[in-house]
Design a protein around this motif. Structure first.
Motif, PDB file in Angstrom:
ATOM      1  N   GLN A 108       0.846  -1.186   0.000  1.00 15.09           N
ATOM      2  CA  GLN A 108       0.000   0.000   0.000  1.00 15.09           C
ATOM      3  C   GLN A 108       0.884   1.238   0.000  1.00 15.09           C
ATOM      4  O   GLN A 108       1.718   1.416   0.877  1.00 15.09           O
ATOM      5  CB  GLN A 108      -0.926  -0.006   1.221  1.00 15.09           C
ATOM      6  CG  GLN A 108      -1.960   1.106   1.197  1.00 15.09           C
ATOM      7  CD  GLN A 108      -2.849   1.071   2.429  1.00 15.09           C
ATOM      8  OE1 GLN A 108      -2.377   1.255   3.544  1.00 15.09           O
ATOM      9  NE2 GLN A 108      -4.135   0.819   2.231  1.00 15.09           N
ATOM     10  N   GLU A 230      -5.250  -0.080  -3.808  1.00 16.40           N
ATOM     11  CA  GLU A 230      -4.481  -0.443  -2.621  1.00 16.40           C
ATOM     12  C   GLU A 230      -5.198  -0.141  -1.307  1.00 16.40           C
ATOM     13  O   GLU A 230      -4.785  -0.633  -0.267  1.00 16.40           O
ATOM     14  CB  GLU A 230      -3.161   0.337  -2.609  1.00 16.40           C
ATOM     15  CG  GLU A 230      -2.284   0.114  -3.814  1.00 16.40           C
ATOM     16  CD  GLU A 230      -1.088   1.040  -3.828  1.00 16.40           C
ATOM     17  OE1 GLU A 230      -1.041   1.959  -2.970  1.00 16.40           O
ATOM     18  OE2 GLU A 230      -0.205   0.871  -4.676  1.00 16.40           O
ATOM     19  N   CYS A 234     -10.965  -1.071  -1.324  1.00 10.79           N
ATOM     20  CA  CYS A 234     -10.707  -2.015  -2.420  1.00 10.79           C
ATOM     21  C   CYS A 234     -10.224  -3.364  -1.919  1.00 10.79           C
ATOM     22  O   CYS A 234     -10.631  -4.419  -2.424  1.00 10.79           O
ATOM     23  CB  CYS A 234      -9.682  -1.423  -3.381  1.00 10.79           C
ATOM     24  SG  CYS A 234     -10.268  -0.016  -4.342  1.00 10.79           S
ATOM     25  N   GLN A 235      -9.346  -3.360  -0.929  1.00  9.51           N
ATOM     26  CA  GLN A 235      -8.741  -4.609  -0.478  1.00  9.51           C
ATOM     27  C   GLN A 235      -9.735  -5.512   0.246  1.00  9.51           C
ATOM     28  O   GLN A 235      -9.637  -6.741   0.154  1.00  9.51           O
ATOM     29  CB  GLN A 235      -7.532  -4.314   0.411  1.00  9.51           C
ATOM     30  CG  GLN A 235      -6.332  -3.774  -0.364  1.00  9.51           C
ATOM     31  CD  GLN A 235      -5.740  -4.778  -1.323  1.00  9.51           C
ATOM     32  OE1 GLN A 235      -5.419  -5.900  -0.925  1.00  9.51           O
ATOM     33  NE2 GLN A 235      -5.586  -4.396  -2.588  1.00  9.51           N
ATOM     34  N   LEU A 238     -11.548  -7.058  -2.539  1.00 10.33           N
ATOM     35  CA  LEU A 238     -10.681  -8.066  -3.140  1.00 10.33           C
ATOM     36  C   LEU A 238     -10.680  -9.344  -2.319  1.00 10.33           C
ATOM     37  O   LEU A 238     -10.791 -10.456  -2.867  1.00 10.33           O
ATOM     38  CB  LEU A 238      -9.253  -7.520  -3.255  1.00 10.33           C
ATOM     39  CG  LEU A 238      -8.165  -8.519  -3.667  1.00 10.33           C
ATOM     40  CD1 LEU A 238      -8.422  -9.065  -5.063  1.00 10.33           C
ATOM     41  CD2 LEU A 238      -6.786  -7.872  -3.592  1.00 10.33           C
ATOM     42  N   SER A 258      -3.009  -4.459  -9.199  1.00 10.24           N
ATOM     43  CA  SER A 258      -3.139  -3.504  -8.106  1.00 10.24           C
ATOM     44  C   SER A 258      -2.671  -2.126  -8.558  1.00 10.24           C
ATOM     45  O   SER A 258      -1.686  -2.005  -9.285  1.00 10.24           O
ATOM     46  CB  SER A 258      -2.298  -3.978  -6.912  1.00 10.24           C
ATOM     47  OG  SER A 258      -2.338  -3.045  -5.852  1.00 10.24           O
ATOM     48  N   MET A 298      -2.451  -6.180   1.210  1.00 11.31           N
ATOM     49  CA  MET A 298      -3.648  -6.641   1.916  1.00 11.31           C
ATOM     50  C   MET A 298      -3.418  -6.647   3.425  1.00 11.31           C
ATOM     51  O   MET A 298      -4.313  -6.309   4.208  1.00 11.31           O
ATOM     52  CB  MET A 298      -4.060  -8.037   1.432  1.00 11.31           C
ATOM     53  CG  MET A 298      -5.365  -8.513   2.059  1.00 11.31           C
ATOM     54  SD  MET A 298      -5.983 -10.069   1.361  1.00 11.31           S
ATOM     55  CE  MET A 298      -6.639  -9.481  -0.215  1.00 11.31           C
ATOM     56  N   ALA A 301      -3.913  -3.134   4.595  1.00 14.28           N
ATOM     57  CA  ALA A 301      -5.321  -2.751   4.550  1.00 14.28           C
ATOM     58  C   ALA A 301      -6.112  -3.385   5.693  1.00 14.28           C
ATOM     59  O   ALA A 301      -6.984  -2.743   6.284  1.00 14.28           O
ATOM     60  CB  ALA A 301      -5.926  -3.148   3.201  1.00 14.28           C
TER      61      ALA A 301
END
Length: 358
Positions: A108, A230, A234-235, A238, A258, A298, A301
């Motif tokens: 990230q 990132e 979003c994560q 995902l 990504s 991830m 996040a």
């Protein structure tokens, strides 16, 4: 006030190598160290020492990618030893500097804070970047490929530019970073629970979230390419999609594209299924830290997501400290100050109402 804080940020950016000195910053600004520290945190939602830590560690990733020795990087950024740098690095990214240097994976981003912006800062060069991806890996643009895009706006951008070759693409129109979830993913109970959380009817939820995903449910694809940013928003989306692929026993190849929200430079990584359903359950159902090693992006996040579950988190503190602002102005500032969360106006409006109602 933002002019004053931006001056502090500019000074910090010029002094990221070596050991950070709050006293030196305070002397430059002309206020006491306590006052500088307090005002920085109030304006940015993060302590100045945490900002310095994250910026140093993020910038050091480029040094790692260029093959620089870990000990030399540690000294360059003012750490007392290689071990001290490695501990700090792993606490933020979930892997050691050496591991990331050997097996480069997406992290990230932590860009320089800019509180005063002029014009549109977004630079989403879709066509140019996607063309480069196609030249490197043409098989991901054939008919046996499904691209899953984070959100309708990204889908609309791809659709209008018609740049995905013969492959299919669909949006995932969710916000899994908020409201309860359940297992199995996308079954009737999941849909009802998510619809209730969004204060939506089941019919509306199915139309917005489930129907666009029908190619995923109905067709066979040899490749699935996931286009997710990132940030936390979003994560968590995902993670949900990866968990669903495991739940549905998908056997093809999976790639993550990504990217940062303020630029469209894609970092493509092949992912291997096998543990994401457990991580989904740990993080999104039980609000616990994952028990396995994950991609740094991830991992970061998830750390942020779990911190937001605390009643007195950084966003609620910011809202309380800026009680004089209108809801519209506060939302604008929150989006600017907390880019790594990736929340939109709807998520922030809900949080603001909860804080101001308490």
């Amino acid at each position: 006030m933002n002019d004053y804080i931006q001056s502090m940020i500019e000074w910090v950016e010029e002094h990221l190598t070596g050991t950070f000195s709050l006293d030196a910053l305070a002397k430059y600004i002309g206020y006491s160290p306590y006052y500088c520290s307090f005002k920085f945190h109030q304006a940015t939602g993060i302590s100045i020492r945490r900002y310095v830590l994250l910026r140093k560690l993020y910038l050091s990733i480029e040094d790692l990618a260029n093959g620089r020795k870990v000990i030399d990087i540690a000294i360059h950024y003012g750490y007392s030893s290689q071990e001290a740098y490695s501990r700090a690095f792993k606490s933020v990214f979930g892997v050691s500097p050496g591991e990331l240097q050997i097996n480069q994976k997406p992290v990230q981003s932590y860009a320089k804070l800019i509180l005063i912006r002029e014009g549109d800062v977004h630079n989403m060069n879709f066509k140019e970047e996607v063309t480069q991806l196609q030249s490197r890996k043409a098989e991901l643009f054939d008919a046996d490929v499904l691209n899953i895009l984070n959100g309708q706006s990204l889908y609309d951008e791809f659709h209008s530019n018609k740049i995905m070759g013969n492959s299919d693409y669909v949006p995932f129109n969710e916000a899994m970073c908020v409201h309860p979830a359940s297992k199995p993913i996308f079954d009737d109970r999941f849909i009802q629970l998510r619809a209730d959380g969004h204060q939506s009817s089941v019919e509306s939820y199915k139309k917005i979230v489930i129907k666009p995903l029908e190619p995923l449910f109905q067709n066979h694809y040899n490749y699935i390419v996931l286009w997710f940013g990132e940030d936390v928003f979003c994560q968590m989306n995902l993670l949900t999609v990866l968990a669903y692929l495991e739940q549905s026993n998908y056997k093809g190849k999976v790639f993550l594209n990504s990217f940062r929200d303020d630029e469209f430079k894609v970092n493509q990584t092949e992912l291997f299924l096998g543990s994401y359903l457990n991580v989904y359950e740990e993080v999104l159902l039980h609000q616990q830290k994952p028990s396995i090693e994950l991609l740094p992006v991830m991992y970061q996040a998830i750390e942020l997501h779990l911190s937001m579950l605390a009643e007195d988190n950084s966003v609620t503190k910011y809202i309380k400290d800026h009680a004089h602002l209108s809801q519209t102005e506060l939302v604008r500032q929150l989006i600017s100050v907390f880019p790594t969360l990736g929340y939109g106006d709807l998520q922030y409006i809900e949080i603001i109402r909860q804080v101001r109602k308490a």
